[in-house]
Write an enzyme that holds these catalytic residues in place. Sequence first.
Site, PDB file in Angstrom:
ATOM      1  N   ASP A  11      55.318  50.275  11.255  1.00 32.12           N
ATOM      2  CA  ASP A  11      54.565  49.855  12.445  1.00 32.12           C
ATOM      3  C   ASP A  11      53.438  50.873  12.633  1.00 32.12           C
ATOM      4  OD1 ASP A  11      53.982  48.517  14.970  1.00 32.12           O
ATOM      5  OD2 ASP A  11      54.881  50.237  15.971  1.00 32.12           O
ATOM      6  N   SER A  12      52.534  50.570  13.563  1.00 32.50           N
ATOM      7  CA  SER A  12      51.459  51.512  13.858  1.00 32.50           C
ATOM      8  C   SER A  12      52.000  52.804  14.467  1.00 32.50           C
ATOM      9  CB  SER A  12      50.486  50.874  14.851  1.00 32.50           C
ATOM     10  OG  SER A  12      51.172  50.591  16.057  1.00 32.50           O
ATOM     11  N   TYR A  43      46.944  49.944  16.376  1.00 30.48           N
ATOM     12  CA  TYR A  43      46.321  48.976  15.461  1.00 30.48           C
ATOM     13  C   TYR A  43      45.560  47.890  16.241  1.00 30.48           C
ATOM     14  CZ  TYR A  43      48.941  50.301  11.168  1.00 30.48           C
ATOM     15  OH  TYR A  43      49.443  50.940  10.065  1.00 30.48           O
ATOM     16  N   GLY A  44      46.017  47.659  17.476  1.00 31.36           N
ATOM     17  CA  GLY A  44      45.573  46.491  18.250  1.00 31.36           C
ATOM     18  C   GLY A  44      44.077  46.284  18.321  1.00 31.36           C
ATOM     19  N   CYS A  74      55.435  44.939  13.033  1.00 30.16           N
ATOM     20  CA  CYS A  74      54.232  45.009  13.854  1.00 30.16           C
ATOM     21  C   CYS A  74      53.589  43.632  13.830  1.00 30.16           C
ATOM     22  CB  CYS A  74      53.286  46.058  13.265  1.00 30.16           C
ATOM     23  SG  CYS A  74      51.677  46.119  14.056  1.00 30.16           S
ATOM     24  N   ASN A  75      53.421  43.044  15.001  1.00 27.48           N
ATOM     25  CA  ASN A  75      52.809  41.710  15.073  1.00 27.48           C
ATOM     26  C   ASN A  75      51.364  41.734  14.599  1.00 27.48           C
ATOM     27  OD1 ASN A  75      54.595  39.724  17.085  1.00 27.48           O
ATOM     28  ND2 ASN A  75      54.985  41.883  17.362  1.00 27.48           N
ATOM     29  N   THR A  76      50.646  42.809  14.947  1.00 25.74           N
ATOM     30  CA  THR A  76      49.228  42.883  14.607  1.00 25.74           C
ATOM     31  C   THR A  76      49.053  42.963  13.092  1.00 25.74           C
ATOM     32  OG1 THR A  76      49.025  44.182  16.647  1.00 25.74           O
ATOM     33  CG2 THR A  76      47.085  44.044  15.253  1.00 25.74           C
ATOM     34  N   GLU A 152      53.789  54.549  23.469  1.00 26.97           N
ATOM     35  CA  GLU A 152      53.709  55.676  22.523  1.00 26.97           C
ATOM     36  C   GLU A 152      53.909  57.011  23.245  1.00 26.97           C
ATOM     37  OE1 GLU A 152      53.059  56.129  19.106  1.00 26.97           O
ATOM     38  OE2 GLU A 152      53.433  53.999  18.875  1.00 26.97           O
ATOM     39  N   CYS A 184      54.352  41.928  20.709  1.00 28.25           N
ATOM     40  CA  CYS A 184      54.048  43.278  20.216  1.00 28.25           C
ATOM     41  C   CYS A 184      55.364  44.044  20.241  1.00 28.25           C
ATOM     42  CB  CYS A 184      53.016  43.956  21.122  1.00 28.25           C
ATOM     43  SG  CYS A 184      52.771  45.716  20.736  1.00 28.25           S
ATOM     44  N   THR A 185      55.666  44.738  19.150  1.00 30.08           N
ATOM     45  CA  THR A 185      56.978  45.378  19.046  1.00 30.08           C
ATOM     46  C   THR A 185      57.129  46.587  19.980  1.00 30.08           C
ATOM     47  OG1 THR A 185      56.169  46.587  17.105  1.00 30.08           O
ATOM     48  CG2 THR A 185      57.436  44.579  16.704  1.00 30.08           C
ATOM     49  N   HIS A 186      56.029  47.040  20.576  1.00 28.78           N
ATOM     50  CA  HIS A 186      56.147  48.107  21.574  1.00 28.78           C
ATOM     51  C   HIS A 186      56.706  47.570  22.902  1.00 28.78           C
ATOM     52  CE1 HIS A 186      53.438  50.323  18.893  1.00 28.78           C
ATOM     53  NE2 HIS A 186      53.647  51.408  19.619  1.00 28.78           N
TER      54      HIS A 186
HETATM   55  N1  DGL Z   1      53.423  47.350  17.654  1.00 29.94           N
HETATM   56  C1  DGL Z   1      52.251  46.651  17.259  1.00 29.94           C
HETATM   57  C2  DGL Z   1      52.417  45.142  17.356  1.00 29.94           C
HETATM   58  O1  DGL Z   1      53.522  44.654  17.273  1.00 29.94           O
HETATM   59  C3  DGL Z   1      50.896  47.016  17.733  1.00 29.94           C
HETATM   60  C4  DGL Z   1      50.598  48.048  18.685  1.00 29.94           C
HETATM   61  C5  DGL Z   1      49.258  48.684  18.363  1.00 29.94           C
HETATM   62  O2  DGL Z   1      49.248  49.538  17.497  1.00 29.94           O
HETATM   63  O3  DGL Z   1      48.245  48.282  18.945  1.00 29.94           O
HETATM   64  O4  DGL Z   1      51.461  44.432  17.454  1.00 29.94           O
END
Ligand code: DGL
Length: 263
Positions: A11-12, A43-44, A74-76, A152, A184-186
Amino acid sequence: MKPTSPIGIFDSGIGGLSVLAHLRRELPNEDLVYVADSGFAPYGQRSADQIRARSETIASFLQAHEAKTIVVACNTATAVAATALRRAMDIPVIGVEPGLKPAANRTRSGVIGILATHGTLNSEKYSHLVNRYGREVEVISQICNGLADLVEQGLTDSDEARGLLAQYLEPIRQRGADTIALGCTHYPFLIPEIKRITGEATDIIDTGSAVARETRRRLEPNCLHPDPGREGRTHFFASGSVEEAAKRIALYWPEPVRVRPLP
Ligand code: DGL
């Protein structure tokens, strides 16, 4: 590749730990290698090319570690890089997507909310998902700039997080959504704060457990599970400062961790 070869996850940053926790429960005998690309987070708001390049670098590192499968937690990164990774790699690549399908199936009000990053919601993959599963329901797609950053920093239970969530959830609540998918996994780390705003009755969909079950299924045809008595280990790598990454991971991971630098 051996049955004891690890599963690679990335993930990011620390968001993918929400997926890692489900993988750890679902696959207790497997070794898991987690990469937090903290040096390049978030990453977003990065370009698709930048995310693809980072994803390829990390996937190559995991493959060099003999990973038998890769979970893009990570979805992105899934939205913009999973197709290229699948083409480039000869091992299964499993991604995460916003749970639009389960949300559309479960809603009773006919309105669903999707919370995700700019990169995910503006991707072609997401448009396909909406065209495929969002036809019969109203879909409110909400870009949540800044939320992953707060997670984060460990600021899930903070005025900043509550303020941003109140702002992002407002249009979703106004339209009468009863189901919200976390794209988003966060964001699973924010579920208590989300529920405080929406009320307990709102159905919150996190696809982490579905991803873990899918990973198990993908390993089965190739008999790639280790012995049932084996205790799987979890290894962590990070880009950027490993000390900082270790502190962040410790906020969300229940065991002591040692984080090694991503070469
Ligand atoms: N955790 C990431 C996701 O699922 C992205 C968060 C990020 O880095 O912007 O999209």
